[in-house]
Design an enzyme around this catalytic site. Structure first.
Site, PDB file in Angstrom:
ATOM      1  N   HIS A  63      56.237 -23.013  94.541  1.00  0.00           N
ATOM      2  CA  HIS A  63      57.450 -23.500  95.213  1.00  0.00           C
ATOM      3  C   HIS A  63      57.881 -24.832  94.630  1.00  0.00           C
ATOM      4  CE1 HIS A  63      54.376 -25.558  97.623  1.00  0.00           C
ATOM      5  NE2 HIS A  63      55.294 -26.272  98.228  1.00  0.00           N
ATOM      6  N   HIS A  85      58.390 -27.962  95.617  1.00  0.00           N
ATOM      7  CA  HIS A  85      58.014 -29.328  95.979  1.00  0.00           C
ATOM      8  C   HIS A  85      57.343 -30.059  94.814  1.00  0.00           C
ATOM      9  CE1 HIS A  85      58.143 -28.432 100.578  1.00  0.00           C
ATOM     10  NE2 HIS A  85      59.309 -28.830 100.107  1.00  0.00           N
ATOM     11  N   ASP A 142      54.952 -32.049  94.526  1.00  0.00           N
ATOM     12  CA  ASP A 142      53.494 -32.080  94.401  1.00  0.00           C
ATOM     13  C   ASP A 142      52.919 -30.758  93.898  1.00  0.00           C
ATOM     14  OD1 ASP A 142      54.287 -31.151  97.053  1.00  0.00           O
ATOM     15  OD2 ASP A 142      52.157 -31.154  97.576  1.00  0.00           O
ATOM     16  N   HIS A 143      53.802 -29.829  93.499  1.00  0.00           N
ATOM     17  CA  HIS A 143      53.352 -28.574  92.895  1.00  0.00           C
ATOM     18  C   HIS A 143      53.911 -28.385  91.480  1.00  0.00           C
ATOM     19  CE1 HIS A 143      51.514 -27.115  96.670  1.00  0.00           C
ATOM     20  NE2 HIS A 143      52.317 -28.041  97.133  1.00  0.00           N
ATOM     21  N   HIS A 150      57.750 -22.351 104.648  1.00  0.00           N
ATOM     22  CA  HIS A 150      57.575 -23.760 104.258  1.00  0.00           C
ATOM     23  C   HIS A 150      58.779 -24.191 103.416  1.00  0.00           C
ATOM     24  CE1 HIS A 150      55.398 -27.347 102.862  1.00  0.00           C
ATOM     25  NE2 HIS A 150      55.603 -26.977 101.622  1.00  0.00           N
ATOM     26  N   ASP A 153      51.304 -23.565  99.920  1.00  0.00           N
ATOM     27  CA  ASP A 153      51.619 -24.163 101.213  1.00  0.00           C
ATOM     28  C   ASP A 153      52.118 -23.125 102.229  1.00  0.00           C
ATOM     29  OD1 ASP A 153      50.936 -26.354  99.775  1.00  0.00           O
ATOM     30  OD2 ASP A 153      52.851 -27.397  99.961  1.00  0.00           O
ATOM     31  N   HIS A 194      46.304 -27.376  99.371  1.00  0.00           N
ATOM     32  CA  HIS A 194      45.948 -28.721  99.847  1.00  0.00           C
ATOM     33  C   HIS A 194      44.577 -28.752 100.496  1.00  0.00           C
ATOM     34  CE1 HIS A 194      49.800 -30.850  99.317  1.00  0.00           C
ATOM     35  NE2 HIS A 194      50.340 -29.651  99.484  1.00  0.00           N
TER      36      HIS A 194
HETATM   37 FE    FE Z   1      52.377 -29.184  98.916  1.00  0.00          FE
HETATM   38 ZN    ZN Z   2      55.008 -27.887  99.701  1.00  0.00          ZN
END
Ligand code: FE
Ligand code: ZN
Length: 255
Positions: free
Chosen positions: A56, A58, A60-61, A114, A133, A171
Site C-alpha cells: 500500500h 503509505h 513507511d512501506h 486501512h 497493515d 509492524h
Molecule cells: Fe504501516
Molecule cells: Zn499503512
C-alpha cells in the site's frame, strides 16, 4: 521447496520481508520501509532482488524504494487500483491476479480498509501471506480510508485461508495489541498465554512474529468479532459481526 522467508526490522517498528526461492535464486522483497537494513540483509546473503511487492501507498512501506532500486534491478509490483498514489510500477495487479516468484505462484488479495487499494500476497505452497497493515499479530490496521464493513470483509478473506498459513504483517505492534486484546477478551485462555509469550519475546528483543492464522483466529479480537463469546463479553450478544468488528476497532482507536 517452500520460499525462504526473512524478516527485516526497519524504522522504529516496521517489517520488510524477503521471500527467496532457492532453486531459481529469485528473491522478492515485500515492502520497502527504508533501504539500509534491506540492502545489508541482501548483501549478507548474497541475494539479488528480482521482485518488489508493494502492499500500500503509505510512506513507511515505500520510502526506501528508490535507493533499493539503485542497487537491484527488480520488477516493482503493486495495486492497479492505487497506481496513481504508488511509485512507478512495472506490473499492476488486482484481486486474484498471480505473482510468480521462482517456481511459486502467489495470489493477490484485495484487503482494502486501512487504505483503499491495500493488497496482500498469498503464497499457498509456502503457506505464507504478507498482510502488511491489514491483518496484524493480535491486531489489524487502523481504518483510515475504507469503511468498517470493508475492513471486516478484507479480514474475512484472510481468515478463510488455511489455518497453518504463516502471517507476515507490517509492524511490531504486538505487545500493545495484546494489552488491548486482553481488555476486550479477558476470558480467552489462548490469548492470556499468547500474551505471556509476547512479553517474553519483546523483553528478549525478538520479533513477536510471524504468527500462524490459527493463532490469530483463536486470539485476535478483530478476527473474533463473529464469535458469540466475544460478543457477549462486549455486551453485544446477537449483534451483526460487522457491528462488533466496528465496536472493537473503535475501542482500539480510543485505547
Ligand atoms: Fe504501516
Ligand atoms: Zn499503512
Amino acid at each position: 521447496m517452500p520460499l525462504e522467508i526473512v524478516t527485516i526490522p526497519c524504522l522504529s517498528d516496521n517489517y520488510a520481508f524477503l521471500a527467496h526461492d532457492r532453486a531459481s535464486g529469485e528473491t522478492a522483497l515485500v515492502d520497502v520501509p527504508e533501504a539500509g537494513p534491506i540492502l545489508a540483509e541482501l548483501d549478507a546473503r548474497g541475494w539479488s532482488l528480482t521482485h518488489i511487492l508493494i502492499t500500500h501507498h503509505h510512506w513507511d512501506h515505500i520510502g526506501g524504494l528508490d535507493e533499493v532500486l539503485s542497487r537491484h534491478k527488480a520488477q516493482v509490483i503493486g495495486a492497479k487500483a492505487d497506481a496513481e498514489r504508488l511509485p512507478p510500477l512495472d506490473l499492476t495487479v488486482s484481486e486474484a491476479d498471480t505473482v510468480t516468484v521462482g517456481g511459486e505462484n502467489g495470489t493477490v488479495i484485495d484487503v482494502s480498509g486501512h487504505t483503499v487499494g491495500h493488497i496482500a500476497f498469498h503464497f499457498p505452497k509456502s503457506k505464507v501471506v504478507f498482510t502488511a497493515d491489514s491483518l496484524m499479530a493480535l491486531g489489524c490496521g487502523r481504518v483510515f480510508e475504507g469503511t468498517m464493513p470493508m475492513m471486516w470483509q478484507s479480514l474475512q478473506k484472510l481468515a478463510a485461508l488455511p489455518e497453518d498459513t504463516i502471517v507476515c504483517s507490517g509492524h511490531e505492534y504486538t505487545a500493545a495489541n495484546a494489552k488491548f486484546a486482553l481488555s476486550v477478551d479477558p476470558g480467552n485462555a489462548a490469548l492470556v498465554s499468547r500474551a505471556e509469550v509476547i512479553t517474553q519475546a519483546r523483553s528478549a528483543g525478538k520479533p513477536t512474529g510471524p504468527s500462524t492464522l490459527a493463532e490469530e483466529l483463536a486470539t485476535n479480537p478483530f478476527l473474533r468479532a463473529g464469535a458469540e463469546d466475544l460478543k457477549s463479553a462486549l455486551g453485544m450478544a446477537g449483534a451483526p459481526d460487522t457491528d462488533v468488528f466496528a465496536e472493537v476497532r473503535t475501542r482500539k482507536d480510543n485505547f
